[in-house]
Write a protein that holds these residues in place. Sequence first.
Motif, PDB file in Angstrom:
ATOM      1  N   THR A 237       0.734  -1.219   0.087  1.00 19.09           N
ATOM      2  CA  THR A 237      -0.081   0.033   0.050  1.00 19.09           C
ATOM      3  C   THR A 237       1.032   1.243   0.093  1.00 19.09           C
ATOM      4  OG1 THR A 237      -0.062   0.253   2.376  1.00 19.09           O
ATOM      5  CG2 THR A 237      -1.736  -1.198   1.263  1.00 19.09           C
ATOM      6  N   TYR A 238       2.294   1.070   0.355  1.00 18.51           N
ATOM      7  CA  TYR A 238       3.171   2.260   0.313  1.00 18.51           C
ATOM      8  C   TYR A 238       3.791   2.227  -1.149  1.00 18.51           C
ATOM      9  CZ  TYR A 238       2.858   2.510   5.366  1.00 18.51           C
ATOM     10  OH  TYR A 238       2.349   2.470   6.714  1.00 18.51           O
ATOM     11  N   VAL A 239       3.738   1.453  -2.075  1.00 17.68           N
ATOM     12  CA  VAL A 239       4.175   1.304  -3.325  1.00 17.68           C
ATOM     13  C   VAL A 239       2.983   1.929  -4.056  1.00 17.68           C
ATOM     14  CG1 VAL A 239       5.274   0.114  -5.287  1.00 17.68           C
ATOM     15  CG2 VAL A 239       5.764  -0.486  -3.062  1.00 17.68           C
ATOM     16  N   VAL A 240       1.837   1.456  -4.153  1.00 23.46           N
ATOM     17  CA  VAL A 240       0.717   2.016  -4.807  1.00 23.46           C
ATOM     18  C   VAL A 240      -0.502   2.223  -3.356  1.00 23.46           C
ATOM     19  CG1 VAL A 240      -1.169   1.149  -6.297  1.00 23.46           C
ATOM     20  CG2 VAL A 240       1.144   0.260  -6.685  1.00 23.46           C
ATOM     21  N   GLY A 241      -0.838   3.325  -3.413  1.00 22.58           N
ATOM     22  CA  GLY A 241      -1.974   3.715  -2.403  1.00 22.58           C
ATOM     23  C   GLY A 241      -2.509   5.210  -2.809  1.00 22.58           C
ATOM     24  N   PRO A 242      -3.977   5.373  -2.671  1.00 17.50           N
ATOM     25  CA  PRO A 242      -4.376   6.254  -3.032  1.00 17.50           C
ATOM     26  C   PRO A 242      -3.916   7.476  -2.271  1.00 17.50           C
ATOM     27  CG  PRO A 242      -5.862   4.877  -1.936  1.00 17.50           C
ATOM     28  CD  PRO A 242      -4.723   4.101  -2.193  1.00 17.50           C
ATOM     29  N   ASP A 243      -3.614   7.628  -1.018  1.00 18.61           N
ATOM     30  CA  ASP A 243      -3.370   8.438  -0.168  1.00 18.61           C
ATOM     31  C   ASP A 243      -1.882   8.982  -0.346  1.00 18.61           C
ATOM     32  OD1 ASP A 243      -2.769   6.039   0.804  1.00 18.61           O
ATOM     33  OD2 ASP A 243      -3.043   6.520   2.971  1.00 18.61           O
ATOM     34  N   ILE A 244      -1.143   7.974  -0.646  1.00 21.03           N
ATOM     35  CA  ILE A 244       0.256   8.286  -0.997  1.00 21.03           C
ATOM     36  C   ILE A 244       0.623   8.818  -2.234  1.00 21.03           C
ATOM     37  CG2 ILE A 244       2.588   7.058  -1.536  1.00 21.03           C
ATOM     38  CD1 ILE A 244       2.059   6.844   1.519  1.00 21.03           C
ATOM     39  N   TYR A 245      -0.342   8.427  -3.371  1.00 24.72           N
ATOM     40  CA  TYR A 245      -0.054   8.862  -4.639  1.00 24.72           C
ATOM     41  C   TYR A 245      -0.840  10.456  -4.424  1.00 24.72           C
ATOM     42  CZ  TYR A 245       1.189   4.761  -7.007  1.00 24.72           C
ATOM     43  OH  TYR A 245       2.125   3.746  -7.603  1.00 24.72           O
ATOM     44  N   ALA A 246      -1.656  10.608  -3.654  1.00 29.45           N
ATOM     45  CA  ALA A 246      -2.217  12.168  -3.761  1.00 29.45           C
ATOM     46  C   ALA A 246      -0.968  12.816  -3.249  1.00 29.45           C
ATOM     47  CB  ALA A 246      -3.614  11.867  -2.629  1.00 29.45           C
ATOM     48  N   ARG A 247      -0.188  12.644  -2.304  1.00 25.96           N
ATOM     49  CA  ARG A 247       0.795  13.369  -1.913  1.00 25.96           C
ATOM     50  C   ARG A 247       1.638  13.719  -3.299  1.00 25.96           C
ATOM     51  NH1 ARG A 247      -2.046  13.317   1.464  1.00 25.96           N
ATOM     52  NH2 ARG A 247      -2.259  15.576   0.716  1.00 25.96           N
ATOM     53  N   LEU A 248       1.939  12.624  -3.925  1.00 20.54           N
ATOM     54  CA  LEU A 248       2.975  12.862  -4.879  1.00 20.54           C
ATOM     55  C   LEU A 248       2.352  13.853  -6.132  1.00 20.54           C
ATOM     56  CD1 LEU A 248       4.560   9.262  -5.336  1.00 20.54           C
ATOM     57  CD2 LEU A 248       5.227  11.076  -4.031  1.00 20.54           C
ATOM     58  N   THR A 388      -5.094  -4.068  -1.517  1.00 21.31           N
ATOM     59  CA  THR A 388      -3.677  -4.823  -2.079  1.00 21.31           C
ATOM     60  C   THR A 388      -4.172  -5.867  -3.254  1.00 21.31           C
ATOM     61  OG1 THR A 388      -2.544  -4.108  -0.056  1.00 21.31           O
ATOM     62  CG2 THR A 388      -1.551  -5.638  -1.621  1.00 21.31           C
ATOM     63  N   SER A 389      -5.074  -6.710  -2.651  1.00 18.57           N
ATOM     64  CA  SER A 389      -5.583  -7.923  -3.310  1.00 18.57           C
ATOM     65  C   SER A 389      -6.071  -7.235  -4.800  1.00 18.57           C
ATOM     66  CB  SER A 389      -6.214  -8.671  -2.575  1.00 18.57           C
ATOM     67  OG  SER A 389      -5.723  -9.176  -1.529  1.00 18.57           O
ATOM     68  N   GLY A 390      -6.572  -6.132  -4.912  1.00 16.98           N
ATOM     69  CA  GLY A 390      -7.430  -5.787  -6.119  1.00 16.98           C
ATOM     70  C   GLY A 390      -6.428  -4.887  -6.972  1.00 16.98           C
ATOM     71  N   VAL A 391      -6.057  -4.079  -6.428  1.00 17.70           N
ATOM     72  CA  VAL A 391      -5.397  -2.668  -7.104  1.00 17.70           C
ATOM     73  C   VAL A 391      -3.847  -2.858  -7.403  1.00 17.70           C
ATOM     74  CG1 VAL A 391      -5.168  -0.329  -7.200  1.00 17.70           C
ATOM     75  CG2 VAL A 391      -7.355  -1.579  -6.332  1.00 17.70           C
ATOM     76  N   VAL A 392      -3.190  -3.261  -6.474  1.00 22.55           N
ATOM     77  CA  VAL A 392      -1.561  -3.273  -6.550  1.00 22.55           C
ATOM     78  C   VAL A 392      -0.889  -3.527  -7.792  1.00 22.55           C
ATOM     79  CG1 VAL A 392       0.577  -3.614  -5.525  1.00 22.55           C
ATOM     80  CG2 VAL A 392      -1.256  -2.809  -4.020  1.00 22.55           C
ATOM     81  N   VAL A 393      -1.208  -4.896  -7.928  1.00 26.20           N
ATOM     82  CA  VAL A 393      -0.414  -5.712  -9.275  1.00 26.20           C
ATOM     83  C   VAL A 393      -0.832  -4.912 -10.430  1.00 26.20           C
ATOM     84  CG1 VAL A 393      -0.419  -7.781 -10.530  1.00 26.20           C
ATOM     85  CG2 VAL A 393      -0.192  -7.710  -7.924  1.00 26.20           C
TER      86      VAL A 393
END
Length: 456
Positions: A237-248, A388-393
């Motif tokens: 969730t740190y590699v692909v995360g909506p809140d993390i990406y919102a910061r980037l 994670t199970s649905g979105v990250v990969v």
Amino acid sequence: MLDLAIIVLYFICMIAVGFYVYRKRKASSSDGFFVANRSGTTLLILGSLCATFIGASAVVGMAGLGYSRGLSGAWWLLVGAIGLFVLGFFLARRVRRFGLYTLPELVEKQYDSRAGLATSILIVIAWIAVIAGQIVAAGKILSVILPYDQSLLMVTTAAIFVLYTVLGGQYSIIRTDVIQFGILIIGILVSLGLVLSRVGGIGGLTASLPSDYVSFPVSIGFGWYDLIVFLVLTGSTYVVGPDIYARLFCARDENVARSSALWAGGVAILVAFVIVLIGMGARVLFPAISSEQAFPMVIEHILPVGVTGLVMAALLAAIMSSADTTLLTTSTIVTQDVYKRLAPDMGERKTLLVSRVAVVVIGVLSVVVALELKGIISSLFLAYTVFTSGVVVPVIAGFYKDKLKVNSIGALSAIIGGGGTALVVRLLGVAYLELLGFAVCIVLLFGVSWMTGRNK
């Protein structure tokens, strides 16, 4: 009385920032409200990133892991550090280059609108549970010194961060996050110092606990399988995360996005061990409490007057800085990726109105869920597993779509199948199948992409 005054002052300052941003009309445009005009410096993005992931799970919940497991409990945040390093080295520049508002928009760019919509729905469901977990933690912290019903304290805290999020959007959140992160670091370092002084320093701490508590990287209560589950389901969730990406997306440029992610990974390592050591100290001092009461008990019985208020403000800062970011991220997805599909010609003024209404509605739903929750880590782990199970990969594969030969039909199947499988497994409580949804996602993404590509 002094402790209460410090907490009230903290709440007033957070609301004041929101009003200031609102009056200065910094959030009067979509770019201002959603991505802070993409003007974030490394300091602002770093502070906001750290304040986002050092929330209820990393403070109250992880102190509880230190209380029940010892040093190995630090992996809850250490896997996040690994994820941030992967993000910084390989993906942060690519993410910022898109110049979007949300993660589902990125999925739509990679695949198509169906995959983007499926991602939106999955994130909204999962992230309401994340917000609720932060609200539960806030109620547990405030109940230490305030003689009121915990449910009332939860509602009050939620009302405050909903208010300044509605007023200032992303512009106020990034600035309050930096303030909150500074308060948090001071608070946890002071707490660690006082706890260690009570137990005789690091030497006294290790001597007072079973040897398994200082075992690392694994222990009797936390084996290699548990570490792999943490790494895949939480670290991802740190590699692909909506809140993390919102910061980037708020970063001034690609270099700021990359450096912020890498520095945040270093901070995560430091904070992980500090908080776990506080939980281990609580185990020595209060051996007969529930694990998630570890940090609240330290506040109530170890800290002197004045310092108690400071540390409680720090913990509330950790909780609210995660909750406000998650709240705005979720409401932005509802507005940009769901509602705008029904009203594609919606003007900017109405877009902002709908976004603010979405903030309130999601805040209310999160409070309702929070009132039904019991454990912080368990609720957050449920949300992370489904997401994670649905979105990250599919997202990571989407950056290399042509090389990997994945397509939109495969991505849609993977998002629905992986996330749905994970949700069913978690709700049924089936042991040792935590990674089943993640495996289903991989099989569907590449299998369906290969079959449909071959048919074409």
